[in-house]
Design a protein around this motif. Structure first.
Motif, short mmCIF file in Angstrom:
data_model
loop_
_atom_site.label_atom_id
_atom_site.label_comp_id
_atom_site.label_asym_id
_atom_site.label_seq_id
_atom_site.Cartn_x
_atom_site.Cartn_y
_atom_site.Cartn_z
N ALA A 127 10.86 32.50 -66.62
CA ALA A 127 11.78 31.38 -66.56
C ALA A 127 12.49 31.25 -67.90
N SER A 128 13.79 30.99 -67.84
CA SER A 128 14.57 30.86 -69.08
C SER A 128 15.60 29.75 -68.91
N GLY A 129 16.10 29.28 -70.05
CA GLY A 129 17.11 28.22 -70.03
C GLY A 129 16.61 27.00 -70.78
N SER A 130 17.17 25.86 -70.44
CA SER A 130 16.85 24.61 -71.13
C SER A 130 15.57 24.00 -70.56
N ILE A 131 14.45 24.68 -70.83
CA ILE A 131 13.17 24.29 -70.24
C ILE A 131 12.39 23.39 -71.18
N PHE A 132 11.93 22.27 -70.65
CA PHE A 132 11.01 21.41 -71.40
C PHE A 132 9.57 21.76 -71.05
N SER A 133 9.29 21.89 -69.76
CA SER A 133 7.94 22.27 -69.32
C SER A 133 8.01 22.91 -67.94
N VAL A 134 7.01 23.74 -67.66
CA VAL A 134 6.90 24.41 -66.36
C VAL A 134 5.60 23.98 -65.71
N ASN A 135 5.66 23.47 -64.51
CA ASN A 135 4.46 23.01 -63.82
C ASN A 135 3.94 24.12 -62.91
N VAL A 136 3.97 23.88 -61.62
CA VAL A 136 3.45 24.88 -60.69
C VAL A 136 4.40 26.07 -60.62
N MET A 137 3.81 27.26 -60.64
CA MET A 137 4.56 28.50 -60.43
C MET A 137 3.93 29.24 -59.26
N GLY A 138 4.74 29.96 -58.53
CA GLY A 138 4.18 30.63 -57.37
C GLY A 138 5.00 31.81 -56.91
N TRP A 139 4.42 32.54 -55.97
CA TRP A 139 5.09 33.66 -55.32
C TRP A 139 5.09 33.43 -53.82
N TYR A 140 6.23 33.69 -53.23
CA TYR A 140 6.41 33.64 -51.78
C TYR A 140 6.94 35.01 -51.35
N ARG A 141 6.86 35.28 -50.05
CA ARG A 141 7.43 36.52 -49.55
C ARG A 141 8.03 36.30 -48.17
N ARG A 142 9.01 37.14 -47.87
CA ARG A 142 9.63 37.13 -46.54
C ARG A 142 9.67 38.56 -46.04
N ALA A 143 8.89 38.80 -44.99
CA ALA A 143 8.88 40.11 -44.36
C ALA A 143 10.00 40.18 -43.32
N THR A 200 4.67 44.63 -47.11
CA THR A 200 6.09 44.91 -47.32
C THR A 200 6.92 43.67 -47.08
N ALA A 201 7.71 43.29 -48.08
CA ALA A 201 8.50 42.07 -47.99
C ALA A 201 9.36 41.95 -49.25
N VAL A 202 10.27 40.98 -49.21
CA VAL A 202 10.94 40.55 -50.43
C VAL A 202 10.09 39.43 -51.02
N TYR A 203 9.72 39.59 -52.28
CA TYR A 203 8.87 38.62 -52.95
C TYR A 203 9.74 37.74 -53.86
N TYR A 204 9.54 36.43 -53.73
CA TYR A 204 10.32 35.46 -54.47
C TYR A 204 9.43 34.65 -55.40
N CYS A 205 9.89 34.47 -56.60
CA CYS A 205 9.24 33.60 -57.57
C CYS A 205 9.75 32.17 -57.37
N ASN A 206 8.87 31.20 -57.57
CA ASN A 206 9.22 29.80 -57.43
C ASN A 206 8.55 29.00 -58.53
N ALA A 207 9.24 27.98 -59.03
CA ALA A 207 8.66 27.18 -60.11
C ALA A 207 9.21 25.77 -60.11
N ASP A 208 8.32 24.83 -60.43
CA ASP A 208 8.72 23.45 -60.69
C ASP A 208 8.92 23.31 -62.20
N ILE A 209 10.13 22.97 -62.59
CA ILE A 209 10.48 22.98 -64.00
C ILE A 209 11.13 21.68 -64.40
N ARG A 210 10.71 21.19 -65.55
CA ARG A 210 11.36 20.03 -66.16
C ARG A 210 12.28 20.54 -67.25
#
Length: 123
Positions: free
Chosen positions: A24-40, A90-100
């Protein structure tokens, strides 16, 4: 502007391993939950694994014992170590994050997605 950048996808044989990274990059103050999802192909997007700042983790039943999620808080990065890969992974894997973030004098909480990285498990 906050961005999530994934890397590490590719083609691997059944039984092989891959390691995904998401920074994660940019104007980040804090990162809470991070995760991986996928779509087959032909399926809905599903949760693979999540990790809190604790860190506490939870996994989809289909990947327990094979995948490990971890994070480096200093680098705002989450990893997914995938072992004993199966064709059904086999799938497309996506990163997800809750960011302040902090913008224009305000804290803003939002949820972000990466662009996705393809993982193909095939002989």
């Amino acid at each position: 502007q906050v961005q999530l950048m994934e890397s590490g996808g590719g083609l691997v044989q059944p039984g092989g391993s891959l390691r995904l990274s998401c920074a994660a990059s940019g104007s980040i103050f804090s990162v809470n939950v991070m995760g991986w999802y996928r779509r087959a192909p032909g399926k809905q997007r599903e949760l693979v694994a999540r990790i809190t700042t604790g860190p506490r983790t939870n996994y989809a039943d289909s990947v327990k014992g094979r995948f490990t999620i971890s994070r480096d808080n200093a680098k705002n990065t989450v990893y997914l170590q995938m072992n004993s890969l199966k064709p059904e992974d086999t799938a497309v894997y996506y990163c997800n994050a809750d960011i302040r973030s902090f913008r224009a004098g305000h804290f803003i909480d939002d949820n972000y997605w990466g662009q996705g990285t393809q993982v193909t498990v095939s002989s």
